[in-house]
Design an enzyme around this catalytic site. Structure first.
Site, PDB file in Angstrom:
ATOM      1  N   HIS A   1     -20.075  -6.448  16.514  1.00 21.47           N
ATOM      2  CA  HIS A   1     -19.372  -5.164  16.564  1.00 21.47           C
ATOM      3  C   HIS A   1     -17.908  -5.335  16.120  1.00 21.47           C
ATOM      4  CE1 HIS A   1     -18.532  -1.115  18.379  1.00 21.47           C
ATOM      5  NE2 HIS A   1     -17.317  -1.615  18.397  1.00 21.47           N
ATOM      6  N   GLU A   2     -17.219  -6.262  16.747  1.00 19.22           N
ATOM      7  CA  GLU A   2     -15.801  -6.459  16.412  1.00 19.22           C
ATOM      8  C   GLU A   2     -15.647  -6.939  14.965  1.00 19.22           C
ATOM      9  OE1 GLU A   2     -13.672  -5.079  18.156  1.00 19.22           O
ATOM     10  OE2 GLU A   2     -14.979  -4.775  19.882  1.00 19.22           O
TER      11      GLU A   2
ATOM     12  N   HIS B   1     -15.511  -3.973  12.708  1.00 18.41           N
ATOM     13  CA  HIS B   1     -14.149  -3.432  12.603  1.00 18.41           C
ATOM     14  C   HIS B   1     -13.313  -4.321  11.690  1.00 18.41           C
ATOM     15  CE1 HIS B   1     -14.532  -0.219  15.467  1.00 18.41           C
ATOM     16  NE2 HIS B   1     -14.810  -1.007  16.482  1.00 18.41           N
TER      17      HIS B   1
END
Ligand SMILES: [Zn+2]
Length: 689
Positions: free
Chosen positions: A471-472, A475
């Site tokens: 997820h990170e 980003h």
């Protein structure tokens, strides 16, 4: 030389000290203030190059230096850094607040937008100017002078009410505790939750109660009781206390009901002053969604699609409770508990069992392989000064040329704030010397390796940790793979709030892809890969009661949206009446009449989610639908790691950042409007139940 003022390259983590903060930040604030003064004075230069560019340059120096300070405050929160950060925080916030209210500056941007230069500017530059004008307007810059004081008053009152709302929730959460004196009353509760309750009782001021177990309404204490504890009376008491927090059932000074009425009335007044029909329109002005009607329709459509599955979830739960638990009726405080029993019966595996299959080196190699295969880039270890010896640094190259760099700070530390997050160290932009490559911070709170030196065993991650890392990284890729040359809309900058989770949630999908996931597993003891049977159980558990969960989220989202659009504050109906309507429309399990959920709905009354709670589902739809393009490609290429689709995702979504509307980017990538089908399918809601 103050290392915070060295902008020649990477942050100087080897040299920067807390005592550098105040002088550097003051100098940069002065520089920016002087520049704003010059740009708004008589004979101020005009046009992009003479007016906007110098403002952006000075603004970047301040945000880069302050970004380093903020980062160190988050990852190395020792007293000297905390003091250095807090000492300058009010001045920095004050500077940005003033900037947003500077009417002379607003006039300069308006003049530029009306000038003959504007139509000839690159689209990204036009968008930067349009965003500036929009933000000035939303902060009341275009109001007639005589109405401005009232507007300011509303803002101040709203921020005070929001803070009071959150305080009341916290105070009400702290005000209630339940004691259990007999250990038999804890049956079903896991050992760590018992130990925490024991420790809480021992710390209690009342000596007589120290022998028992103390439970509070804070999530780590409350949730295990509702989920695991067989003691139905305890569950019922805790549920009631939790569901009536900060309501008229408690002390008047903590009742959030009147605050909600005031907040809604003030938001409505603010919206009308700005020329909008409702506060939802104000909220959506900076979002990807067009109108309250569109968001309402989106949520109702999702609810209708999820409903049959939610009804099936409830029927299964009731049936299970009757047969295996001997319960003919299920109350609100039985739902999580009975669901947990059903889940255990169906898919018994422990998170710890799964965790043994994810040693860190395997996971990182797997993640890097995914990125390399999707985007045709190479990830390599790189060197840079860091803030802790365990922090690593990498570079992304494409055909031998630098694309971006990132720090990886994986492990939990006492001095690091919780959770996981991506932040920017340097943003991509075009400068005189060429392209300034972006740099990101990726921060997690995972377990560290055990032992040191030759005896060290690598850290093992839970599947949730692996998802968080992906997820990170999503980003991070949004920030690092941008191709935009203008900082305010490069990477995640300027991306609409309800679209910013698209790349991050998109990356999570690979953690549910057998071919991808199995390749990054090796049992910590035996080296064996993850068994397919265990993976299938993980998927089934992921989708357990997904119909019910979807409806629950939509109940919150629809209530929030209608409350800020169709509901008329002071119009005779109460917000609880609206909640009743929404529940009758959406919910399959209706909570008790005395449930006062809105009084602790801090997201929308104490945080920034007003008329924005829908964003969770909205972004999930976008990311699942985008991922479906890779599933479609896999039908011919054999793998979701499809380079052609990856190149298109990079070009149309990641590369463009905030330089154009997110919907345009999505359409360019997918060739059509977003659809919820992929999300429903990923959540196990594709076929008729
Ligand atoms: Zn995120």
């Amino acid at each position: 030389m103050n290392p915070l003022l060295d902008f020649s390259g990477l942050p100087r983590f080897d040299a920067v000290q807390p005592e550098h903060v105040a002088p550097a930040i003051r100098e940069l604030l002065d520089e920016n203030r002087r520049l704003v003064e010059r740009m708004t004075g008589a004979d101020a230069p005009t046009g992009w190059d003479a007016f906007v560019q110098p403002m952006l340059d000075a603004g970047e120096r301040l945000s880069r230096a302050w970004g380093i300070v903020g980062h160190l405050h988050s990852v190395n929160d020792v007293p000297p850094w905390r003091e250095a950060y807090n000492a300058m925080l009010p001045e920095v916030s004050g500077f940005y607040a003033d900037l947003g209210q500077n009417l002379a500056l607003f006039a300069r941007y308006k003049a530029l937008a009306a000038s003959t230069e504007f139509p000839g500017l690159a689209p990204a530059r036009r968008r930067i100017i349009e965003n500036e004008l929009r933000d000035f307007r939303l902060s009341g810059a275009e109001l007639p002078e005589e109405r401005k004081p009232r507007f300011k008053e509303i803002q101040e009152e709203l921020s005070a009410l929001g803070a009071k709302f959150s305080e009341n929730v916290l105070d009400a959460t702290n005000a209630h505790a339940e004691w259990v004196e007999d250990e038999a009353g804890l049956a079903g509760l896991p050992g760590d939750a018992r130990a925490a309750a024991k420790a809480a009782a021992e710390k209690d001021g009342d000596v007589a109660k120290r022998a028992g177990w103390k439970f509070t309404l804070h999530a780590p204490s409350y949730i295990p009781v509702l989920q695991f504890c067989d003691n139905r009376d305890l569950r019922a008491r805790m549920y009631r206390a939790y569901a009536t927090r900060a309501s008229e059932f408690g002390p008047g000074e903590r009742d959030n009901g009147p605050l909600i009425d005031k907040i809604l009335a003030l938001r409505h007044e603010e919206a009308q002053m700005l020329g909008y029909a409702s506060y939802a329109e104000v909220s959506l002005a900076t979002k990807m969604a067009d109108s309250p009607a569109q968001v309402t329709a989106f949520q109702r459509d999702m609810a209708a699609k999820a409903r049959p599955f939610a009804e099936r979830d409830v029927a299964e739960l009731r049936d299970f409770a009757r047969r295996h638990l001997g319960m003919d009726s299920l109350e609100s405080w039985d739902l999580a508990w009975a669901s947990e029993k059903l889940k255990q019966q169906r898919y018994s595996f422990s998170d710890d069992e799964v965790k043994q299959y994810f040693p860190e080196p395997r996971v990182l190699a797997g993640l890097f392989r995914v990125i390399e295969a999707l985007f045709g880039v190479t990830l390599k270890p790189d060197a840079a000064p860091v803030w802790h010896p365990s922090v690593r640094f990498f570079r992304i190259e494409r055909e031998g040329r630098l694309v971006g760099q990132f720090y990886l700070d994986l492990y939990a530390r006492d001095t690091k704030r919780g959770g996981a997050w991506m932040d920017e160290a340097i943003a991509r932009r075009r400068i005189a010397a060429g392209i300034q490559a972006p740099v990101a911070y990726l921060n997690c709170n995972f377990p560290s390796p055990i032992g040191e030196g030759a005896q060290a065993r690598p850290a093992t991650f839970s599947h949730d940790d692996v998802i968080t890392l992906f997820h990170e990284c999503g980003h991070g890729l949004h920030h690092l793979l941008t191709q935009v040359d203008e900082l305010p809309v490069s990477g995640i900058n300027g991306v609409e709030w309800d679209a910013v989770e698209l790349p991050s949630q998109f990356m999570e999908n690979f953690c549910w892809e057998w071919d991808v996931l199995s390749g990054m597993t090796a049992h910590a003891e035996t080296g064996a890969p993850l068994p397919r049977e265990l993976f299938d159980k993980m998927i089934a558990a992921k989708n357990f009661q997904s119909g019910l969960q979807t409806l629950r989220q939509i109940e919150f989202g629809l209530f929030d949206l209608l409350l800020h659009s169709e509901f008329v504050p002071g119009g005779g109906r109460r917000f609880l009446d609206l909640l009743g309507d929404v529940r009758r429309e959406v919910a399959v399990l209706v909570p008790p009449e005395w449930n006062r959920f809105p009084q602790s709905f801090s997201h929308i009354f104490g945080g920034g989610y007003a008329a924005g709670y829908y964003s969770y589902k909205w972004a999930e739809v976008l990311s699942a639908d985008a991922y479906e393009a890779f599933e479609e490609a896999a039908k011919t290429s054999g793998s979701t790691l499809d380079a052609a689709t990856g190149a298109r995702f990079w070009r149309e979504i990641l590369a463009v950042g905030g330089s154009r509307p997110a919907l345009e980017s999505f359409r360019a990538f997918r060739g059509r409007e977003p659809r919820p089908d992929a999300l429903l399918r990923h959540n196990g809601m594709a076929l008729a139940p």
